[in-house]
Write a protein that holds these residues in place. Structure first.
Motif, mmCIF file in Angstrom:
data_model
loop_
_atom_site.group_PDB
_atom_site.id
_atom_site.type_symbol
_atom_site.label_atom_id
_atom_site.label_comp_id
_atom_site.label_asym_id
_atom_site.label_seq_id
_atom_site.Cartn_x
_atom_site.Cartn_y
_atom_site.Cartn_z
ATOM 1 N N VAL A 61 7.327 12.854 -8.894
ATOM 2 C CA VAL A 61 8.408 13.807 -8.655
ATOM 3 C C VAL A 61 9.489 13.261 -7.722
ATOM 4 O O VAL A 61 10.684 13.441 -7.963
ATOM 5 C CB VAL A 61 7.842 15.135 -8.095
ATOM 6 N N GLU A 62 9.087 12.569 -6.661
ATOM 7 C CA GLU A 62 10.059 12.145 -5.643
ATOM 8 C C GLU A 62 11.248 11.363 -6.202
ATOM 9 O O GLU A 62 12.387 11.650 -5.845
ATOM 10 C CB GLU A 62 9.348 11.334 -4.559
ATOM 11 N N PRO A 63 11.063 10.389 -7.108
ATOM 12 C CA PRO A 63 12.226 9.677 -7.628
ATOM 13 C C PRO A 63 13.141 10.543 -8.491
ATOM 14 O O PRO A 63 14.291 10.186 -8.746
ATOM 15 C CB PRO A 63 11.619 8.554 -8.488
ATOM 16 N N LEU A 64 12.630 11.696 -8.935
ATOM 17 C CA LEU A 64 13.435 12.576 -9.791
ATOM 18 C C LEU A 64 14.309 13.542 -8.993
ATOM 19 O O LEU A 64 15.147 14.231 -9.571
ATOM 20 C CB LEU A 64 12.523 13.369 -10.726
ATOM 21 N N ILE A 65 14.130 13.605 -7.679
ATOM 22 C CA ILE A 65 14.909 14.554 -6.875
ATOM 23 C C ILE A 65 16.397 14.230 -6.894
ATOM 24 O O ILE A 65 17.213 15.119 -7.151
ATOM 25 C CB ILE A 65 14.334 14.666 -5.449
ATOM 26 N N PRO A 66 16.837 12.974 -6.666
ATOM 27 C CA PRO A 66 18.287 12.700 -6.727
ATOM 28 C C PRO A 66 18.922 12.998 -8.086
ATOM 29 O O PRO A 66 19.974 13.652 -8.135
ATOM 30 C CB PRO A 66 18.386 11.212 -6.358
ATOM 31 N N PRO A 67 18.316 12.584 -9.229
ATOM 32 C CA PRO A 67 18.962 12.957 -10.490
ATOM 33 C C PRO A 67 18.933 14.464 -10.758
ATOM 34 O O PRO A 67 19.850 15.003 -11.376
ATOM 35 C CB PRO A 67 18.208 12.167 -11.563
ATOM 36 N N GLN A 68 17.889 15.158 -10.270
ATOM 37 C CA GLN A 68 17.864 16.614 -10.429
ATOM 38 C C GLN A 68 18.967 17.258 -9.607
ATOM 39 O O GLN A 68 19.618 18.201 -10.049
ATOM 40 C CB GLN A 68 16.504 17.187 -10.028
ATOM 41 N N ASP A 69 19.201 16.731 -8.392
ATOM 42 C CA ASP A 69 20.305 17.227 -7.575
ATOM 43 C C ASP A 69 21.640 17.018 -8.287
ATOM 44 O O ASP A 69 22.531 17.861 -8.217
ATOM 45 C CB ASP A 69 20.328 16.540 -6.209
ATOM 46 N N ARG A 70 21.777 15.884 -8.962
ATOM 47 C CA ARG A 70 23.008 15.610 -9.718
ATOM 48 C C ARG A 70 23.180 16.612 -10.857
ATOM 49 O O ARG A 70 24.276 17.126 -11.086
ATOM 50 C CB ARG A 70 22.965 14.179 -10.262
ATOM 51 N N VAL A 71 22.101 16.903 -11.577
ATOM 52 C CA VAL A 71 22.164 17.905 -12.649
ATOM 53 C C VAL A 71 22.558 19.262 -12.070
ATOM 54 O O VAL A 71 23.426 19.961 -12.612
ATOM 55 C CB VAL A 71 20.812 18.008 -13.400
ATOM 56 N N ASN A 72 21.948 19.635 -10.949
ATOM 57 C CA ASN A 72 22.256 20.923 -10.318
ATOM 58 C C ASN A 72 23.715 20.998 -9.891
ATOM 59 O O ASN A 72 24.390 22.007 -10.120
ATOM 60 C CB ASN A 72 21.348 21.166 -9.109
ATOM 61 N N GLN A 73 24.232 19.935 -9.246
ATOM 62 C CA GLN A 73 25.615 19.930 -8.774
ATOM 63 C C GLN A 73 26.590 19.968 -9.938
ATOM 64 O O GLN A 73 27.589 20.697 -9.904
ATOM 65 C CB GLN A 73 25.881 18.683 -7.907
ATOM 66 N N THR A 74 26.311 19.203 -10.985
ATOM 67 C CA THR A 74 27.200 19.184 -12.147
ATOM 68 C C THR A 74 27.204 20.536 -12.851
ATOM 69 O O THR A 74 28.257 21.016 -13.290
ATOM 70 C CB THR A 74 26.779 18.064 -13.116
ATOM 71 N N THR A 75 26.046 21.163 -12.938
ATOM 72 C CA THR A 75 25.974 22.505 -13.534
ATOM 73 C C THR A 75 26.755 23.498 -12.691
ATOM 74 O O THR A 75 27.509 24.324 -13.221
ATOM 75 C CB THR A 75 24.504 22.960 -13.654
ATOM 76 N N PHE A 76 26.611 23.411 -11.371
ATOM 77 C CA PHE A 76 27.364 24.296 -10.478
ATOM 78 C C PHE A 76 28.871 24.088 -10.654
ATOM 79 O O PHE A 76 29.634 25.053 -10.750
ATOM 80 C CB PHE A 76 26.952 24.039 -9.028
ATOM 81 N N ASP A 77 29.307 22.821 -10.700
ATOM 82 C CA ASP A 77 30.734 22.525 -10.879
ATOM 83 C C ASP A 77 31.252 23.075 -12.203
ATOM 84 O O ASP A 77 32.346 23.641 -12.265
ATOM 85 C CB ASP A 77 30.978 21.017 -10.810
ATOM 86 N N LEU A 78 30.468 22.908 -13.268
ATOM 87 C CA LEU A 78 30.863 23.419 -14.584
ATOM 88 C C LEU A 78 31.001 24.928 -14.558
ATOM 89 O O LEU A 78 31.998 25.489 -15.026
ATOM 90 C CB LEU A 78 29.841 23.006 -15.641
ATOM 91 N N LEU A 79 30.023 25.614 -13.989
ATOM 92 C CA LEU A 79 30.059 27.079 -13.958
ATOM 93 C C LEU A 79 31.181 27.598 -13.057
ATOM 94 O O LEU A 79 31.807 28.618 -13.359
ATOM 95 C CB LEU A 79 28.709 27.635 -13.525
ATOM 96 N N THR A 80 31.443 26.902 -11.943
ATOM 97 C CA THR A 80 32.543 27.300 -11.067
ATOM 98 C C THR A 80 33.868 27.159 -11.791
ATOM 99 O O THR A 80 34.719 28.054 -11.759
ATOM 100 C CB THR A 80 32.543 26.451 -9.783
ATOM 101 N N GLY A 98 0.779 -1.226 0.000
ATOM 102 C CA GLY A 98 0.000 0.000 0.000
ATOM 103 C C GLY A 98 0.814 1.280 0.000
ATOM 104 O O GLY A 98 0.259 2.369 0.090
ATOM 105 N N ASN A 99 2.148 1.168 -0.103
ATOM 106 C CA ASN A 99 3.003 2.365 -0.164
ATOM 107 C C ASN A 99 2.991 2.919 -1.577
ATOM 108 O O ASN A 99 3.024 2.165 -2.559
ATOM 109 C CB ASN A 99 4.437 2.014 0.241
ATOM 110 N N THR A 100 2.952 4.229 -1.663
ATOM 111 C CA THR A 100 2.903 4.864 -2.986
ATOM 112 C C THR A 100 4.165 5.669 -3.241
ATOM 113 O O THR A 100 4.816 6.146 -2.325
ATOM 114 C CB THR A 100 1.687 5.807 -3.099
ATOM 115 N N THR A 101 4.477 5.777 -4.498
ATOM 116 C CA THR A 101 5.584 6.618 -4.958
ATOM 117 C C THR A 101 5.013 7.565 -6.001
ATOM 118 O O THR A 101 4.320 7.119 -6.920
ATOM 119 C CB THR A 101 6.706 5.764 -5.594
ATOM 120 N N GLY A 102 5.316 8.824 -5.879
ATOM 121 C CA GLY A 102 4.813 9.800 -6.833
ATOM 122 C C GLY A 102 5.699 9.899 -8.062
ATOM 123 O O GLY A 102 6.644 9.130 -8.252
#
Length: 181
Positions: free
Chosen positions: A31-50, A25-29
């Motif tokens: 958006v929630e599974p997309l948070i870790p890959p979005q964090d990876r995109v954000n960190q990689t973009t930050f590293d590139l820009l830095t 009966g546990n549900t997964t939405g």
């Protein structure tokens, strides 16, 4: 305190939309599974820009140069510090200036910039991972498909179309008619 109010609809007016439901009966939405890959995109973009800001360009350096010495306006003598060392004016650096010296120990060089190719590859990989996990065609986020026929674009959109069809099928028509009909 919460107040209990009779709604008079005959059935619960709340509809539960489930994207993924496990056997307990546990549900997964969506958006929630997309948070870790979005964090990876954000960190990689930050590293590139830095890196782009602080390390991607070569830095020229010079060692063993001395600027003009400070001269006492009253005596005309070179000013020295408390250790007896000559005090020099800061050198005015500019791309329009050429530095030369007669000091045989002086050295000139360049610190190479950090290549950004690895950062760009990592960012593309992170975006592809995000797209696959979100059932989005990677080309729609990377802009990597050009001059394609309608059939090719439709085939590339197949994953997204199947996912949205699954959601429509599982959710159905979730509206509750207020009249009770």
């Amino acid at each position: 305190a919460a107040e209990v109010v009779e709604h008079g609809l005959g059935e619960c007016p709340v509809v539960r939309y489930v994207c993924e439901l496990d056997d307990e009966g546990n549900t997964t939405g969506i958006v929630e599974p997309l948070i870790p890959p979005q964090d990876r995109v954000n960190q990689t973009t930050f590293d590139l820009l830095t890196n782009q800001t602080f390390g991607a360009f070569g830095v020229r350096w010079a060692a063993g140069l001395a600027g003009e010495p400070y001269i006492d306006p009253e005596t005309g003598e070179v000013l020295k510090d408390e250790n007896g060392m000559i005090q020099y004016k800061p050198m005015q650096l500019s791309q329009a200036r050429m530095f030369m010296t007669d000091n045989p120990d002086a050295r000139f060089g360049t610190l190479e910039g950090t290549p950004v190719d690895g950062f760009i590859s990592a960012l593309e990989s992170a975006i592809k991972t995000f797209a696959v996990m979100g059932n989005i065609p990677p080309h729609s986020l990377l802009g990597s498909m050009n001059n394609l026929s309608g059939e090719t674009i439709e085939a590339a959109m197949g994953q997204t179309n199947r996912f949205t069809h699954m959601l429509r099928t599982s959710w159905g028509d979730g509206r509750v008619d207020a009249s009770g009909a």
